[in-house]
Design a protein around this motif. Structure first.
Motif, PDB file in Angstrom:
ATOM      1  N   TYR A  14       0.896  -1.238  -0.039  1.00 58.59           N
ATOM      2  CA  TYR A  14       0.124  -0.044   0.002  1.00 58.59           C
ATOM      3  C   TYR A  14       0.809   1.118   0.181  1.00 58.59           C
ATOM      4  CZ  TYR A  14      -3.677  -3.364   1.378  1.00 58.59           C
ATOM      5  OH  TYR A  14      -4.551  -4.256   1.034  1.00 58.59           O
ATOM      6  N   LEU A  15       0.434   2.271  -0.634  1.00 59.64           N
ATOM      7  CA  LEU A  15       1.015   3.632  -0.597  1.00 59.64           C
ATOM      8  C   LEU A  15       0.030   4.596  -0.213  1.00 59.64           C
ATOM      9  CD1 LEU A  15       2.843   3.373  -4.060  1.00 59.64           C
ATOM     10  CD2 LEU A  15       3.822   3.301  -2.011  1.00 59.64           C
ATOM     11  N   ASN A  16       0.314   5.721   0.233  1.00 60.13           N
ATOM     12  CA  ASN A  16      -0.526   6.891   0.436  1.00 60.13           C
ATOM     13  C   ASN A  16      -0.491   7.502  -0.953  1.00 60.13           C
ATOM     14  OD1 ASN A  16       1.417   8.905   0.008  1.00 60.13           O
ATOM     15  ND2 ASN A  16       2.062   8.762   2.277  1.00 60.13           N
ATOM     16  N   SER A  17      -1.647   8.379  -0.906  1.00 55.08           N
ATOM     17  CA  SER A  17      -2.279   8.953  -2.359  1.00 55.08           C
ATOM     18  C   SER A  17      -1.181   9.651  -2.952  1.00 55.08           C
ATOM     19  CB  SER A  17      -3.397  10.081  -1.889  1.00 55.08           C
ATOM     20  OG  SER A  17      -4.334   9.285  -1.759  1.00 55.08           O
ATOM     21  N   GLU A  18      -0.295  10.479  -2.099  1.00 63.40           N
ATOM     22  CA  GLU A  18       0.750  11.311  -2.605  1.00 63.40           C
ATOM     23  C   GLU A  18       2.067  10.430  -3.266  1.00 63.40           C
ATOM     24  OE1 GLU A  18       4.299  14.031  -0.354  1.00 63.40           O
ATOM     25  OE2 GLU A  18       2.469  14.476   0.047  1.00 63.40           O
ATOM     26  N   ASP A  19       2.249   9.442  -2.531  1.00 64.07           N
ATOM     27  CA  ASP A  19       3.506   8.336  -3.133  1.00 64.07           C
ATOM     28  C   ASP A  19       2.807   7.719  -4.338  1.00 64.07           C
ATOM     29  OD1 ASP A  19       5.016   9.225  -0.976  1.00 64.07           O
ATOM     30  OD2 ASP A  19       4.714   7.312   0.226  1.00 64.07           O
ATOM     31  N   LYS A  20       1.574   7.402  -4.273  1.00 63.45           N
ATOM     32  CA  LYS A  20       0.911   6.627  -5.657  1.00 63.45           C
ATOM     33  C   LYS A  20       1.049   7.787  -6.624  1.00 63.45           C
ATOM     34  CE  LYS A  20      -3.098   4.381  -7.437  1.00 63.45           C
ATOM     35  NZ  LYS A  20      -4.645   4.378  -7.134  1.00 63.45           N
ATOM     36  N   ASP A  21       0.708   8.946  -6.463  1.00 65.79           N
ATOM     37  CA  ASP A  21       0.638  10.001  -7.539  1.00 65.79           C
ATOM     38  C   ASP A  21       2.148  10.178  -8.038  1.00 65.79           C
ATOM     39  OD1 ASP A  21      -1.891  10.239  -7.428  1.00 65.79           O
ATOM     40  OD2 ASP A  21      -1.762  12.074  -6.112  1.00 65.79           O
ATOM     41  N   PHE A  22       3.211  10.053  -6.970  1.00 66.48           N
ATOM     42  CA  PHE A  22       4.473  10.192  -7.543  1.00 66.48           C
ATOM     43  C   PHE A  22       4.867   9.153  -8.470  1.00 66.48           C
ATOM     44  CE2 PHE A  22       8.866   9.155  -6.713  1.00 66.48           C
ATOM     45  CZ  PHE A  22       9.525  10.698  -7.252  1.00 66.48           C
ATOM     46  N   LYS A  24       3.198   7.269 -10.290  1.00 62.63           N
ATOM     47  CA  LYS A  24       2.410   7.265 -11.611  1.00 62.63           C
ATOM     48  C   LYS A  24       2.852   8.463 -12.386  1.00 62.63           C
ATOM     49  CE  LYS A  24      -2.134   8.471 -13.557  1.00 62.63           C
ATOM     50  NZ  LYS A  24      -1.584   9.115 -14.717  1.00 62.63           N
ATOM     51  N   ASP A  25       3.473   9.548 -11.874  1.00 60.52           N
ATOM     52  CA  ASP A  25       4.071  10.453 -12.652  1.00 60.52           C
ATOM     53  C   ASP A  25       5.519  10.254 -13.234  1.00 60.52           C
ATOM     54  OD1 ASP A  25       2.031  12.314 -12.077  1.00 60.52           O
ATOM     55  OD2 ASP A  25       3.059  13.206 -10.454  1.00 60.52           O
ATOM     56  N   GLN A  26       6.268   9.451 -12.181  1.00 57.87           N
ATOM     57  CA  GLN A  26       7.538   8.859 -12.870  1.00 57.87           C
ATOM     58  C   GLN A  26       7.118   7.733 -14.137  1.00 57.87           C
ATOM     59  OE1 GLN A  26      10.619   9.940 -11.633  1.00 57.87           O
ATOM     60  NE2 GLN A  26       9.200  11.311 -10.687  1.00 57.87           N
ATOM     61  N   CYS A  27       6.015   6.967 -13.850  1.00 53.64           N
ATOM     62  CA  CYS A  27       5.810   5.941 -14.864  1.00 53.64           C
ATOM     63  C   CYS A  27       5.310   6.815 -16.115  1.00 53.64           C
ATOM     64  CB  CYS A  27       4.744   5.152 -14.518  1.00 53.64           C
ATOM     65  SG  CYS A  27       5.376   3.764 -12.936  1.00 53.64           S
ATOM     66  N   ASP A  28       4.559   7.688 -15.998  1.00 54.00           N
ATOM     67  CA  ASP A  28       4.350   8.557 -17.200  1.00 54.00           C
ATOM     68  C   ASP A  28       5.512   9.168 -17.819  1.00 54.00           C
ATOM     69  OD1 ASP A  28       1.725   8.016 -16.726  1.00 54.00           O
ATOM     70  OD2 ASP A  28       1.336   9.748 -15.811  1.00 54.00           O
ATOM     71  N   LEU A  29       6.488   9.640 -16.937  1.00 52.15           N
ATOM     72  CA  LEU A  29       7.556  10.210 -17.592  1.00 52.15           C
ATOM     73  C   LEU A  29       8.179   9.083 -18.439  1.00 52.15           C
ATOM     74  CD1 LEU A  29       9.261  12.939 -17.772  1.00 52.15           C
ATOM     75  CD2 LEU A  29      10.329  11.991 -15.684  1.00 52.15           C
ATOM     76  N   PRO A  34       3.376   0.999 -13.949  1.00 53.73           N
ATOM     77  CA  PRO A  34       3.675   0.976 -12.660  1.00 53.73           C
ATOM     78  C   PRO A  34       4.306  -0.451 -12.013  1.00 53.73           C
ATOM     79  CG  PRO A  34       1.611   1.947 -12.784  1.00 53.73           C
ATOM     80  CD  PRO A  34       1.946   1.563 -14.096  1.00 53.73           C
ATOM     81  N   SER A  35       3.727  -1.380 -12.427  1.00 53.30           N
ATOM     82  CA  SER A  35       4.432  -2.679 -11.781  1.00 53.30           C
ATOM     83  C   SER A  35       5.554  -2.810 -12.092  1.00 53.30           C
ATOM     84  CB  SER A  35       3.474  -3.947 -12.336  1.00 53.30           C
ATOM     85  OG  SER A  35       3.544  -3.920 -13.944  1.00 53.30           O
ATOM     86  N   PHE A  36       6.200  -2.611 -13.610  1.00 57.36           N
ATOM     87  CA  PHE A  36       7.552  -2.602 -13.948  1.00 57.36           C
ATOM     88  C   PHE A  36       8.347  -1.758 -13.417  1.00 57.36           C
ATOM     89  CE2 PHE A  36      11.128  -1.356 -16.956  1.00 57.36           C
ATOM     90  CZ  PHE A  36      11.483  -2.535 -17.308  1.00 57.36           C
ATOM     91  N   PHE A  37       8.146  -0.511 -12.904  1.00 55.83           N
ATOM     92  CA  PHE A  37       8.728   0.637 -12.405  1.00 55.83           C
ATOM     93  C   PHE A  37       8.895   0.171 -10.821  1.00 55.83           C
ATOM     94  CE2 PHE A  37       8.830   4.439  -9.479  1.00 55.83           C
ATOM     95  CZ  PHE A  37       9.924   5.096 -10.017  1.00 55.83           C
ATOM     96  N   ILE A  38       7.847  -0.295 -10.176  1.00 54.54           N
ATOM     97  CA  ILE A  38       8.088  -0.646  -8.818  1.00 54.54           C
ATOM     98  C   ILE A  38       9.001  -1.918  -8.600  1.00 54.54           C
ATOM     99  CG2 ILE A  38       6.772  -1.516  -6.667  1.00 54.54           C
ATOM    100  CD1 ILE A  38       4.650   0.276  -7.919  1.00 54.54           C
ATOM    101  N   ARG A  39       8.977  -3.002  -9.510  1.00 52.54           N
ATOM    102  CA  ARG A  39       9.595  -4.193  -9.499  1.00 52.54           C
ATOM    103  C   ARG A  39      10.967  -3.873  -9.648  1.00 52.54           C
ATOM    104  NH1 ARG A  39       6.709  -6.911 -12.629  1.00 52.54           N
ATOM    105  NH2 ARG A  39       7.624  -6.232 -14.712  1.00 52.54           N
ATOM    106  N   ASN A  40      11.082  -3.096 -10.650  1.00 50.23           N
ATOM    107  CA  ASN A  40      12.626  -2.661 -10.778  1.00 50.23           C
ATOM    108  C   ASN A  40      13.346  -1.515  -9.633  1.00 50.23           C
ATOM    109  OD1 ASN A  40      13.798  -3.490 -13.478  1.00 50.23           O
ATOM    110  ND2 ASN A  40      11.497  -2.958 -14.031  1.00 50.23           N
TER     111      ASN A  40
END
Length: 113
Positions: A14-22, A24-29, A34-40
């Motif tokens: 679980y993440l708080n809303s702010e971290d989840k948005d962060f 998502k923004d990194q993944c969009d960039l 997101p699963s690939f980003f977090i796994r790595n």
């Protein structure tokens, strides 16, 4: 018995809303899921990175603000041109200057991308 390295198992956290948005923004960039980003990110923290990519640090808020200003300028130009008022020479010069400014802003933003 040797495990299959391609077999993936689900991990929930679980993440708080702010971290989840962060995230998502990194993944969009990076244009990745997101699963690939977090796994790595987790594997990198464990000294087992699987993905390397050079990230250009763009201040997207700045560029979005600039693009909004450009859009506003274009709307002002269009309103003036679409009104049936006659444009005097000063208005014409102002419109041309706005178009030049818009062009330079777009060129600047494009060079940063």
């Amino acid at each position: 018995m040797k495990s299959n390295s391609n077999h993936k198992v689900k991990v929930v956290f679980y993440l708080n809303s702010e971290d989840k948005d962060f995230v998502k923004d990194q993944c969009d960039l990076l244009q990745i899921k997101p699963s690939f980003f977090i796994r790595n990110a987790v594997l990198e923290k464990l000294n087992k990175p699987t993905f390397t990519k050079t990230v250009i640090n763009l201040d997207t808020r700045k560029y979005l603000s600039e693009l909004n200003k450009i859009g506003n300028n274009l709307n002002q130009i269009a309103r003036k041109l679409n009104s049936n008022l006659e444009l005097d020479l000063l208005d014409q010069r102002a419109v041309l200057n706005q178009i030049k400014n818009i062009n330079s802003h777009i060129t600047e933003i494009n060079s940063k991308l």
